[in-house]
Structures are given as C-alpha cells and as structure tokens.
Design an enzyme around this catalytic site. Structure first.
Site, short mmCIF file in Angstrom:
data_model
loop_
_atom_site.label_atom_id
_atom_site.label_comp_id
_atom_site.label_asym_id
_atom_site.label_seq_id
_atom_site.Cartn_x
_atom_site.Cartn_y
_atom_site.Cartn_z
N GLU A 320 0.78 -1.23 0.00
CA GLU A 320 0.00 0.00 0.00
C GLU A 320 0.82 1.29 0.00
O GLU A 320 0.62 2.16 0.85
CB GLU A 320 -0.99 -0.03 1.18
N ASN A 363 2.02 -4.62 -3.41
CA ASN A 363 0.60 -4.95 -3.21
C ASN A 363 -0.18 -3.66 -2.92
O ASN A 363 0.24 -2.86 -2.11
CB ASN A 363 0.51 -5.92 -2.02
N HIS A 399 -10.41 -5.63 -2.67
CA HIS A 399 -11.42 -5.55 -1.60
C HIS A 399 -12.62 -4.80 -2.16
O HIS A 399 -12.47 -3.76 -2.79
CB HIS A 399 -10.88 -4.79 -0.39
N ASP A 432 -12.40 -9.79 -1.31
CA ASP A 432 -13.61 -10.07 -0.54
C ASP A 432 -14.66 -9.07 -1.01
O ASP A 432 -14.33 -8.01 -1.54
CB ASP A 432 -13.39 -10.04 0.99
C1 XIL Z 1 -6.23 -6.89 7.64
C2 XIL Z 1 -6.53 -8.15 8.42
O1 XIL Z 1 -7.37 -8.97 7.68
C3 XIL Z 1 -7.14 -7.81 9.74
O2 XIL Z 1 -7.23 -8.98 10.54
C4 XIL Z 1 -6.31 -6.79 10.47
O3 XIL Z 1 -6.96 -6.37 11.63
C5 XIL Z 1 -6.03 -5.58 9.58
O4 XIL Z 1 -5.44 -6.03 8.39
N1 XIL Z 1 -4.87 -4.80 3.22
C6 XIL Z 1 -3.87 -5.66 3.63
C7 XIL Z 1 -4.11 -6.62 4.71
O5 XIL Z 1 -2.80 -5.68 3.00
O6 XIL Z 1 -2.96 -6.87 5.47
C8 XIL Z 1 -5.23 -6.18 5.61
O7 XIL Z 1 -5.50 -7.23 6.49
C9 XIL Z 1 -6.45 -5.81 4.79
C10 XIL Z 1 -6.15 -4.67 3.86
#
Ligand code: XIL
Length: 508
Positions: A320, A363, A399, A432
């Site tokens: 990110e 990522n 997401h 998701d």
């Molecule tokens: C999220 C996890 O799923 C949660 O359990 C945690 O509290 C926060 O992080 N982008 C990412 C992931 O790269 O690492 C994140 O995962 C979701 C968004």
C-alpha cells in the site's frame, strides 16, 4: 500426565525447549493501533503444542516459576487481528513481588474480571498448582492452598490451551483429573478432485487459488482446516508475518505462528505468498520511534525474508505505498518520511538479496478501477521497472467493501494487461465482497475477477482475503463476540455460497 516430554514446545513464540525445561523469554508483543499506540498486550499461546480436553474437575501443576513468571490457561486461543485481540476466558497465574497473582478473564472484556494477590514471601522457584472444582479455582504455591478465584468459563469450555510470559524456565508441567492431552493435528488434509484448487490446476494454464489464513482458527477449528487444505493451493498469512507479530522487540524475532502456517501449507502442497515486509500498519511501537529507519527496514527484511527463504514462494515486499492525493502519488508514511521514495527501491533490493528465489510483489488496494490510484500505481511500478528495481509483480487487492468499490471486469483486465506490457505478473491478492445480503452480486463479482485471472497469461493467482465469514476481516469487532461479516464465499457455518459455485463454474 506430563505435558512437556513428548509434546511440541518448539513452535511456541518466545519459548525454547532445553534440557531442563522450556525456556520462556519475554517478547513484549502488543496489539497496536494503526497510528502506533499500544492497545493490548499480545502474549503468545502454544498453538502447535499440547492442549487439554477437560470434562470435569482437573488440576494443573507446574514448577520453575520465579518472580515475573506467568503461565496462562486459555479456554480457547484468543482471536487476533491487527488492531484487537479478543480474549476468551482464561486464568493467568504468576509470581509478583513474593505473592501469587491470579487473574481471570471471562471472555467478555479485554480486562481481567478478577485479580487477586495471594500468599507472601514466595521466593526462588515456586511450584504452582491450579485446582478446578466446579465453579471455583483454588491456587496453591509449594503445596499450600493460598485462596480461590471464580471459574468464569475458563474450564467449562472443555479445552485448555497454554501460554506463558516473563523470563524463566518452565521446569515441569502436568495435569490430572478429568482431562486428556491433545497435540496439534496432522497438517495434511484430505484432497478432493472437486475442489477449486483441483479445477484451477487442471486449466490449460493452471493458476493458483489462494486464501488468507489465520493461525488461531487453523489449529482450533478442524472444519476450517479441512477446507483450507482441500480448496486452496496458495496461502497468505493474514496477520502472522506482519512486523508487530514477528519482531515485537527490536532484534527479537518470533516466528512460531508464521512457521506453523508455512508448515501447514507445505504439508498440503500450497505455495506460501508471504505478507508483508514493509507497510505502515501493524508495526511494533519501537519501529515507529526508531531514529535509524533505514537500518530498521533493511534489518527487518534481511531477518524475516531470510528466515523464510526457501519455504515461501513469494513476498509482498511493499504494501500500500500509493496515495493519489499527494503530488508524487505516494503515501508519505514513516518510511517515506525517513528515506523518501527510495524506501521502495531499497526494500525490493534487500528482499531479493535475502531470498533470491522468491517472486517479489508490490501490493495495493483501490487500483482496480480507472482513476488517480491506478494512475499513480502504474507510474510507480513503471518507474521501478525502468530503473531495474527487482520487482516481479503487482498484487491488486480487490477488496469490495462498498458498492463503489465494484469494478467492471473489463476495466480490471485492461490494468492486468497494462502491467503485463511492463513485464509484470499480477495476482488478485485479497478479494472479498461485502454483500449486504446480495449473494448474487457477490457471486458475480468473485467470478468476474476470477475469469480475468484465468484468461490473462500474467495473472498467477486468484486470492481471497479469508474464505469464511466465521473469521472474516470485515467482522464487526465493536461487539463481543465479533459479529461476522458477509464478504467471503463460505458462510459462518462453513457452507459454500453462490460465490463458490460461480467460481467453480469459471474453472470448469
Ligand atoms: C487486515 C486483516 O485482515 C485484519 O485482521 C487486520 O486487523 C487488519 O489487516 N490490506 C492488507 C491486509 O494488505 O494486510 C489487511 O488485512 C487488509 C487490507
């Protein structure tokens, strides 16, 4: 029954089996807020080691407790996310200032419901016993009963898991009464020729089918474990490889939970997509306040990527980095503030050096649709490629938390192709889809992206962020227990939804 000899204490974070017992070292592991504050202590639990099945009254005895030593008995492993840890009922006993401290959590709050300091003058190595009789727990030191605390659901759940903290050697640990010791299950799960992974492997150009997996559920929940091993041929540790978990104190590494996930993956022929070396979240507080950020960053990558080298297939090296609102398109996070954009280049170089065979990814979220985020991402990775930075691919998280996050597959495909033209692989890394009850739309979204990945030659893996709502990351964690989300292809009861069938159809 002896719970040390013949049982696994080598996969317990902070612990090391020795000739005279299990050496416990303090990790100072914490759950931290996204902006860095310490929220909750996060002491380790021996997930891969023995736990107990309890059917009535039971006694647990241990020796070696010195001042500052803690042993904790958990009804179930805590549920751990980056920003919170949900305590299940547990009992912690320890020696503090010559007294025996007994604290009980009831699983409804992060704070103990009962804490008592009992006895006095305890010194040297103390033998501690915990005796459960119905609703009462009696604690004993060196054979002498010191007092009682309430049971609060610690023993009545039917299982007991062990955790420890402090600096001491657990010299003996045993249990007696209505109790049975159970070791970690065999990791290998029964395959199925009908699974998503079987279908994806049978494609003319096989692709990976992945899911983010959490260590707690994996050891505790046999049904979750069975699906994880059966349906997926790629695994991303959801949280267990993030810096706050693996390097809780500077120079102190704790890989037990992550190693367990890697062991599980390898036992089931799954490729590990390791996540993540450099991010601005899930950081231990010391990392944020360190003044020598570059050394911290490089040392972390060397140690962590080095530890897993040869056992993981890929790394998210930088997670990110984009912020389209800044003129350079980059998130001005702590690493950027210390090193400028060079932090990205340095990170990839260090990762390549530490694990020359791993496929290295950047990522990012929110770059599926056209717009500023995609433009900034494209510009960044093009520049990295032109400059010869060792980046192999881009993960597009996918997401869909809100309706506005939906992207037509053809737009997404255009981006996958644009990255191919730069010589980059792509993976759908964290999909998701919050459905709001609309399973049909959810199914269409999953299947649409999967079809793109299947058809574009540079798309290596279709990965989802978890697979069941039972442990999904979109759960509402403001309530206890958390209210499950609805964003994944399996319900909280582990039945497949339409999204599953639609994906299976795309893989026929
Ligand atoms: C999220 C996890 O799923 C949660 O359990 C945690 O509290 C926060 O992080 N982008 C990412 C992931 O790269 O690492 C994140 O995962 C979701 C968004």
């Amino acid at each position: 029954m002896d719970l040390l000899a013949g049982h696994d204490w080598s996969h317990f974070a902070g612990a090391a089996p020795t000739g005279s017992g299990v050496r416990i070292s303090p990790l100072d592991r914490w759950i931290t807020a996204t902006e860095g504050a310490r929220l909750q202590p996060n002491p380790p639990v021996n997930l891969a080691g023995p736990h107990l099945e309890v059917s009535g009254d039971v006694q647990v005895d241990f020796t070696g407790a010195v001042n500052g030593a803690y042993l904790q008995l958990y009804a179930k492993p805590p549920v751990i996310y980056d920003e919170w840890r949900q305590e299940r009922p547990s009992l912690r006993v320890g020696i503090v200032g010559g007294k025996l401290e007994a604290a009980v959590w009831d699983g409804k709050s992060t704070k103990a419901v009962e804490t008592k300091k009992l006895g006095s003058g305890l010194s040297g190595e103390v033998a501690v016993s915990v005796r459960r009789s119905g609703g009462t727990i009696t604690v004993l030191a060196n054979g002498k009963s010191l007092g009682t605390v309430g049971e609060h659901g610690v023993f009545s759940a039917g299982t007991l898991w062990f955790g420890a903290d402090g600096s001491w050697t657990l010299k003996s640990l045993s249990a007696s009464g209505s109790v049975r010791a159970v070791d970690a299950p065999g990791w290998h799960q029964a395959p199925s020729s009908n699974s998503l992974r079987a279908k994806a492997s049978a494609l003319p150009r096989p692709i990976g089918i992945g899911a983010a997996i959490a260590s707690g559920p994996l050891v505790e929940d046999a049904a979750y474990r069975a699906i994880a091993g059966r349906e997926f041929n790629a695994l991303t540790p959801e949280n267990d490889m993030k810096p706050q978990f693996v390097q809780p104190t500077r120079g102190v590494f704790a890989f037990a939970e992550a190693d367990l996930l890697v062991d599980f993956a390898r036992a089931n022929g799954m490729a590990v997509h390791a996540h993540t070396l450099v991010w601005f979240e899930a950081l231990p507080t010391w990392m944020r306040s360190a003044s020598d950020k570059k050394t911290v960053l490089i040392d972390h990558i060397k140690a962590v990527a080095g530890h897993f080298a040869g056992r993981v297939a890929e790394w998210d090296v930088v997670n990110e980095p984009i912020n389209e609102d800044n003129s350079d398109g980059l998130e001005h996070n702590l690493w950027y503030q210390a090193m400028g954009k060079d932090y990205i280049t340095q990170a990839f170089k260090a990762a390549r050096q530490a694990d020359p065979h791993a496929v290295l990814y950047l990522n990012e979220y929110g770059a599926e649709p056209d717009g500023g985020r995609w433009d900034a991402l494209y510009k960044l990775v093009k520049e990295l490629k032109v400059n010869g930075v060792p980046i192999d691919g881009v993960g597009l998280q996918n997401h869909e938390y809100e309706k506005g996050d939906r992207t037509p597959p053809e737009t997404f495909r255009k981006h996958v192709k644009a990255l191919a033209a730069l010589g980059l692989k792509v993976r759908i890394s964290e999909m998701d889809v919050v459905s709001g009850g609309d399973d049909t739309t959810q199914a269409r979204e999953f299947a649409g992206k999967l079809a793109v990945c299947r058809d574009e030659p540079n798309c290596t893996t279709f990965g989802m962020w978890g697979f069941t709502d039972r442990y999904g990351s979109t759960a509402n964690t403001d309530v206890t227990p958390p209210q499950p989300g609805d964003a994944l292809p399996w319900t909280a009861n582990l039945t497949p939804k339409k999204a599953y069938t639609s994906m299976a159809n795309e893989l026929k």
